[in-house]
Write an enzyme that holds these catalytic residues in place. Structure first.
Site, PDB file in Angstrom:
ATOM      1  N   LYS A  43      40.681  38.463  44.800  1.00  0.00           N
ATOM      2  CA  LYS A  43      40.336  39.596  43.925  1.00  0.00           C
ATOM      3  C   LYS A  43      41.253  40.796  44.146  1.00  0.00           C
ATOM      4  O   LYS A  43      40.822  41.942  44.074  1.00  0.00           O
ATOM      5  CB  LYS A  43      38.865  40.012  44.098  1.00  0.00           C
ATOM      6  CG  LYS A  43      37.852  38.877  44.032  1.00  0.00           C
ATOM      7  CD  LYS A  43      38.053  37.950  42.842  1.00  0.00           C
ATOM      8  CE  LYS A  43      37.818  38.646  41.519  1.00  0.00           C
ATOM      9  NZ  LYS A  43      38.111  37.760  40.362  1.00  0.00           N
ATOM     10  N   HIS A  98      45.447  32.154  49.195  1.00  0.00           N
ATOM     11  CA  HIS A  98      44.638  33.218  49.781  1.00  0.00           C
ATOM     12  C   HIS A  98      44.504  33.026  51.297  1.00  0.00           C
ATOM     13  O   HIS A  98      43.743  33.741  51.941  1.00  0.00           O
ATOM     14  CB  HIS A  98      43.211  33.185  49.207  1.00  0.00           C
ATOM     15  CG  HIS A  98      43.088  33.630  47.781  1.00  0.00           C
ATOM     16  ND1 HIS A  98      43.770  34.704  47.263  1.00  0.00           N
ATOM     17  CD2 HIS A  98      42.307  33.154  46.772  1.00  0.00           C
ATOM     18  CE1 HIS A  98      43.423  34.857  45.985  1.00  0.00           C
ATOM     19  NE2 HIS A  98      42.553  33.934  45.668  1.00  0.00           N
ATOM     20  N   SER A 128      34.714  43.734  42.947  1.00  0.00           N
ATOM     21  CA  SER A 128      35.207  42.667  42.075  1.00  0.00           C
ATOM     22  C   SER A 128      34.738  41.311  42.587  1.00  0.00           C
ATOM     23  O   SER A 128      34.329  40.442  41.802  1.00  0.00           O
ATOM     24  CB  SER A 128      36.735  42.723  42.007  1.00  0.00           C
ATOM     25  OG  SER A 128      37.239  41.728  41.156  1.00  0.00           O
TER      26      SER A 128
END
Length: 284
Positions: A43, A98, A128
């Protein structure tokens, strides 16, 4: 509702991940010198950066981004779908991850592959993340933003602690093959950021090509592009009308986090991120 799978102390969604691939990607996957890696904590503007880099590579021609799903253009190293795609791909590869630094492919650290790391105000990342995970079937759902706030501060969220992830990857920032960008600067000076990425990747764009990159990587263009907005993801993964492209703005956390929560967050931020130059955190 799915829960997590755990690997080396880090929680991952149970859907789309398996320990064998996480282990193999770390220990055996070979990142080549000509590869480009997009690195973020979830995010933080990952898909915006992927879209931008794809368009830089095609000099603004939107044909690729409008015909191939974003997760095939820049496959995820650590996922069940992405890993096989990357292993079998010839030539220079664009890839995303990630992963925290200690789970990232070991081969990267002795390679000349170029990596771009994007950081974003962690308060916005938190908000988010809450709205994203709450509407997906990928993980255990947080009951409320207050619950997720507590999980986030403790690092009990997908991909672990934002603070550790960011601190560890920022330790690479002096390397020639590592570029650090902030989501806030990308929003504030998009053209300048694209020029910076071009310089880093050794790409030269003409002014009209740069204009096309900006046009087709805009929030609205991505929201309307079914290859980029994740509308192709099956319904059993997504519930309650989840939209990947929710707001794409900075400072939305102020609409959701209380003053008391913000103060608690600031205290932990100061403790965890001490020693880093303030210019790395342009939202402060």
């Amino acid at each position: 509702m799915s829960d997590y799978i755990w690997f080396e102390g880090i929680p991952f969604p149970a859907l789309g991940y398996e320990k064998k691939i996480l282990e193999e990607s770390r220990d055996k996957f070979v990142i080549r010198d000509e590869d480009t890696v997009i690195l973020t904590y979830p995010k933080s503007g990952t898909n915006w950066l992927i879209e931008t880099v794809c368009l830089i590579q095609t000099k603004g021609n939107p044909k690729w981004i409008q015909s191939v799903p974003i997760w095939e253009r820049s496959p995820w190293i650590e996922t069940q779908n992405g890993y096989p795609l990357l292993i079998n791909k010839e030539g220079p590869r664009l890839m995303s991850s990630h992963l925290p630094i200690h789970l990232f492919p070991k081969s990267f650290f002795s390679s000349k592959a170029k990596a771009i790391y994007v950081i974003r105000n962690p308060r916005d990342v938190l908000v988010s993340g809450y709205f994203f995970w709450y509407k997906s079937n990928l993980i255990k759902k947080p009951e409320s933003l207050t619950t997720y706030f507590e999980w986030f501060l403790k690092g009990n969220v997908v991909y672990g602690s934002w603070f550790e992830h960011t601190r560890d990857w920022l330790s690479m920032r002096e390397r020639d093959n590592f570029l650090v960008l902030s989501y806030e600067d990308m929003k504030k000076n998009t053209r300048g950021t694209v020029e910076k990425i071009c310089d880093f990747l050794g790409m030269k764009l003409e002014p009209d090509e740069l204009d096309l990159v900006l046009k087709y990587s805009s929030f609205q263009a991505m929201k309307e592009n079914k290859m980029s907005n994740f509308s192709l993801v099956p319904e059993d993964v997504i519930t309650n009308g989840l939209a990947l492209m929710r707001k794409g703005m900075t400072g939305d956390w102020k609409n959701h986090i209380t003053v008391t929560q913000a103060e608690a967050f600031d205290k932990i931020f100061q403790e965890k991120m001490t020693g880093f130059p303030p210019e790395l955190f342009p939202w402060k």
